[in-house]
Design a protein around this motif. Structure first.
Motif, PDB file in Angstrom:
ATOM      1  N   ARG A 159       1.416  -2.185  10.684  1.00 24.93           N
ATOM      2  CA  ARG A 159       1.534  -0.986  11.461  1.00 24.93           C
ATOM      3  C   ARG A 159       1.450  -1.511  12.924  1.00 24.93           C
ATOM      4  O   ARG A 159       0.363  -0.956  13.454  1.00 24.93           O
ATOM      5  CB  ARG A 159       1.124   0.288  11.242  1.00 24.93           C
TER       6      ARG A 159
ATOM      7  N   GLY B 138       7.004   3.978   2.707  1.00 24.13           N
ATOM      8  CA  GLY B 138       8.034   4.665   3.444  1.00 24.13           C
ATOM      9  C   GLY B 138       8.497   4.238   4.661  1.00 24.13           C
ATOM     10  O   GLY B 138       9.704   4.173   4.953  1.00 24.13           O
TER      11      GLY B 138
ATOM     12  N   PRO C 129       0.966  -1.189   0.185  1.00 26.94           N
ATOM     13  CA  PRO C 129       0.073   0.049   0.150  1.00 26.94           C
ATOM     14  C   PRO C 129       0.933   1.207  -0.060  1.00 26.94           C
ATOM     15  O   PRO C 129       2.047   1.175   0.490  1.00 26.94           O
ATOM     16  CB  PRO C 129      -0.693  -0.144   1.397  1.00 26.94           C
ATOM     17  N   ARG C 130       0.264   2.209  -0.750  1.00 30.47           N
ATOM     18  CA  ARG C 130       1.039   3.390  -0.711  1.00 30.47           C
ATOM     19  C   ARG C 130       1.683   3.865   0.669  1.00 30.47           C
ATOM     20  O   ARG C 130       2.960   4.348   0.686  1.00 30.47           O
ATOM     21  CB  ARG C 130       0.331   4.660  -1.503  1.00 30.47           C
ATOM     22  N   GLU C 131       0.959   3.915   1.494  1.00 27.58           N
ATOM     23  CA  GLU C 131       1.187   4.388   2.830  1.00 27.58           C
ATOM     24  C   GLU C 131       2.259   3.510   3.594  1.00 27.58           C
ATOM     25  O   GLU C 131       2.890   3.897   4.567  1.00 27.58           O
ATOM     26  CB  GLU C 131       0.146   4.805   3.880  1.00 27.58           C
ATOM     27  N   ALA C 132       2.584   2.265   3.157  1.00 29.75           N
ATOM     28  CA  ALA C 132       3.333   1.566   3.838  1.00 29.75           C
ATOM     29  C   ALA C 132       4.941   1.648   3.075  1.00 29.75           C
ATOM     30  O   ALA C 132       5.813   1.067   3.591  1.00 29.75           O
ATOM     31  CB  ALA C 132       3.136  -0.097   3.505  1.00 29.75           C
TER      32      ALA C 132
END
Length: 611
Positions: free
Chosen positions: A580, A544, A539-542
């Protein structure tokens, strides 16, 4: 020690799997194998690289009373193997020629006093009486014979010391033995059972399919540039292995990649031992390093994040090819097996077989191995299906895997009888009319009608076949020659020069009694690269957080002087980045996070996630 004499198990296999290794379930046949060995049974295990073979002897060693004795030919890697186990809280050590007397004495005392869960030994140490006496002074939980295919005298990794390992059953007849290998044909499988005196052992044969590996084979055309393009477009920044046939080619390729900004290191038997060891250590410990090597490198390399294995020369056998490509993607993530293959490879391998020492039977076996490899290269069918068929396995997905080049861009099978007749006629005329033999380049010049100095001086422009092949390009003619050699319709003379000759099969083609089918390469679109696929899975938020976790891991690995994967593998970091976790309990539920690592790294990982 027999099962009857064993003390009560210290823990169940599943409990050890969860607490020590951080996994909540077994894969495939692992549980069945482990239960069999824990109960005192002998086993032969054929399981692909990355399939979890090591757990099949590590967990029984932790469950049974005593120390598991692991026979391994990989002296240079024993320290890394022991470090990886120590990071999990397992008491492991090794005995080999790299240690001084004081280091050996400490390990020997720990074994005698029952303070080791696993002890790694090189096979040659069992020929030393002091080693066998030492083993008698402690309690042996089991013997694990790793890389068991080394017992095969027909194999490319044959180790004479493995032939002595039948002493295990003779001297310690009640200790269970487990022999493991990542690849074996039926012939090698039988040899392992016979030579290790494992005739009554239970056999466990897992599927050899590595679904995460994409198999690709392409025609050679400026191979170094092809390799550079492949790495840059699909595996920029990834760890990989590039195999070359000769030491000179290894050096040249490593230098070429380095000049073009790819961090590449050479590895071959001619290098100074210290430099070899340093290069291997850097490859294991740093991210994104490419190792360029002969087949002297790779067996037992337990680096899970190797994203590609490339071959710049034709492997000698399907078995060797499979074993080498299996070093990619041990973590189950998408990886590539890429091979550049050309006419000169076929000529060179045929010539090497003719000039090799050994009996006629030995040369025939080498020839049969090469024929199978050539058939894999030239097939118009699914490569995975053919690869698995070589090991006696039927692909469960039917006749197409969808993850090899012949599935993704299917080649066309064409009638190549007339081109074959033209080429064979040229070879025949050169011999019958002139008693002359030539290599592929000169014969192609004749077929294309090229008035080169050599053609005109030899008056080969007077041959009736001069210019009759202008309908094909030089590259296409080289493909015809390559495929006729692969099919045995054309041969290589035993003259050391690689000149072409007809074979017994040529007459049927020339007379029209035997049709010839050839592979026509498809137009291949430029590939977008495997990188995009990996990014989409996160996922995009993962993204970084995953990169931050990799940077944290690299720092911890450098501090401890161990490979990055000893801290955590990519798959575990990806699990943390996606889920997370907000507590130690949530972190413990992620695959690959066992009790020792939770205690050691849990707090700082949670802080990193929060940040």
């Amino acid at each position: 020690m027999t099962a009857a004499h064993a003390s009560m198990p210290r823990a169940t296999p599943l409990a050890v799997l969860e607490r020590t290794f951080g996994y909540d379930s077994f894969r495939g046949q692992q549980h069945e194998i482990i239960d069999h060995v824990v109960a005192g049974g002998d086993a032969i295990v054929l399981m692909p690289t990355g399939g979890g073979k090591s757990l099949c002897y590590q967990i029984p060693s932790l469950v049974r009373a005593g120390t598991g004795i692991v026979i391994s030919p990989l002296i240079a890697l024993m320290q890394d193997q022991v470090d990886a186990l120590a990071a999990l809280g397992v008491r492991a050590a090794f005995l080999n020629s790299t240690q001084d007397a004081g280091q050996r004495a400490l390990v020997e005392r720990a074994y005698r006093e029952g303070e080791l869960d696993l002890l790694y030994l090189a096979p040659e140490r069992l020929a030393v009486e002091s080693t066998t006496r030492l083993l008698d002074e402690g309690r042996i939980a089991l013997f694990a014979i790793d890389e068991a295919h080394c017992v095969s005298q027909w194999g490319h990794d044959f180790r004479p010391d493995y032939l002595r390992l039948s002493v295990l059953h003779e001297r310690w007849p009640t200790v269970p033995r487990i022999a493991l290998t990542a690849t074996a044909t039926e012939v090698t499988h039988r040899e392992i059972a016979a030579r290790l005196d494992l005739g009554t052992a239970r056999h466990f044969v897992s599927s050899f399919d590595r679904a995460n590996i994409q198999y690709r084979i392409e025609a050679k055309n400026q191979p170094l540039q092809q390799l550079l393009s492949f790495i840059r477009t699909e595996h920029d920044g990834d760890a990989g292995i590039v195999y070359c046939l000769s030491r000179a080619s290894v050096e040249k390729t490593a230098a070429f990649l380095t000049e073009h900004g790819i961090p590449a290191l050479p590895y071959h038997a001619g290098l100074d031992a210290r430099l070899r060891a340093a290069n291997q250590a850097r490859f294991l410990r740093d991210d994104g390093v490419v190792m360029v090597a002969t087949i002297a490198f790779g067996m037992g390399i337990d680096k899970p994040d190797v994203r590609f294995v490339a071959h710049l020369d034709l492997p000698k056998s399907v078995e060797g090819y499979y074993q080498e490509t299996g070093r990619a993607g041990r973590d189950g993530l998408p990886s590539t097996a890429w091979l550049a293959y050309g006419l000169q490879d076929v000529v060179q391998q045929r010539r090497m077989i003719q000039q090799s020492e050994g009996t006629p039977e030995f040369r025939r076996r080498l020839g049969a191995n090469l024929d199978a490899m050539l058939a894999l290269c030239e097939t118009v069918d699914c490569r995975r299906v053919q690869l698995l068929s070589y090991f006696g396995e039927e692909f469960a997905g039917g006749d197409r895997c969808g993850n090899c080049d012949t599935c993704l861009a299917p080649p066309e099978a064409i009638d190549g009888t007339i081109p074959a007749q033209k080429l064979l006629s040229t070879v025949v005329r050169l011999w019958r009319e002139r008693q002359q033999r030539y290599g592929a380049g000169h014969i192609i010049d004749i077929l294309l009608g090229r008035e080169t100095d050599r053609v005109t001086q030899q008056r080969h422009d007077q041959l009736t076949t001069f210019g009759i092949g202008a309908d094909l390009s030089e590259a296409e003619w080289r493909g015809v020659v390559r495929q006729l050699l692969a099919q045995g319709v054309l041969g290589v003379a035993d003259d050391g020069y690689g000149t072409l000759v007809i074979t017994e099969a040529s007459a049927a083609v020339l007379s029209g009694q035997r049709p010839v089918r050839l592979r026509k390469e498809p137009e291949r679109p430029a590939r977008g690269g495997r990188k995009a696929k990996i990014v989409q899975e996160l996922p995009r938020e993962a993204g970084g957080l995953f990169e931050a976790l990799r940077a944290w891991r690299a720092t911890r690995a450098r501090e401890q002087g161990v490979p990055a994967y000893v801290v955590f593998g990519d798959a575990t970091l990806r699990g943390i980045a996606i889920t997370r976790p907000a507590s130690l309990g949530e972190l413990a539920s992620i695959s690959g996070v066992g009790e020792k690592k939770l205690e050691q790294y849990g707090a700082e990982l949670l802080e990193l996630v929060r940040a």
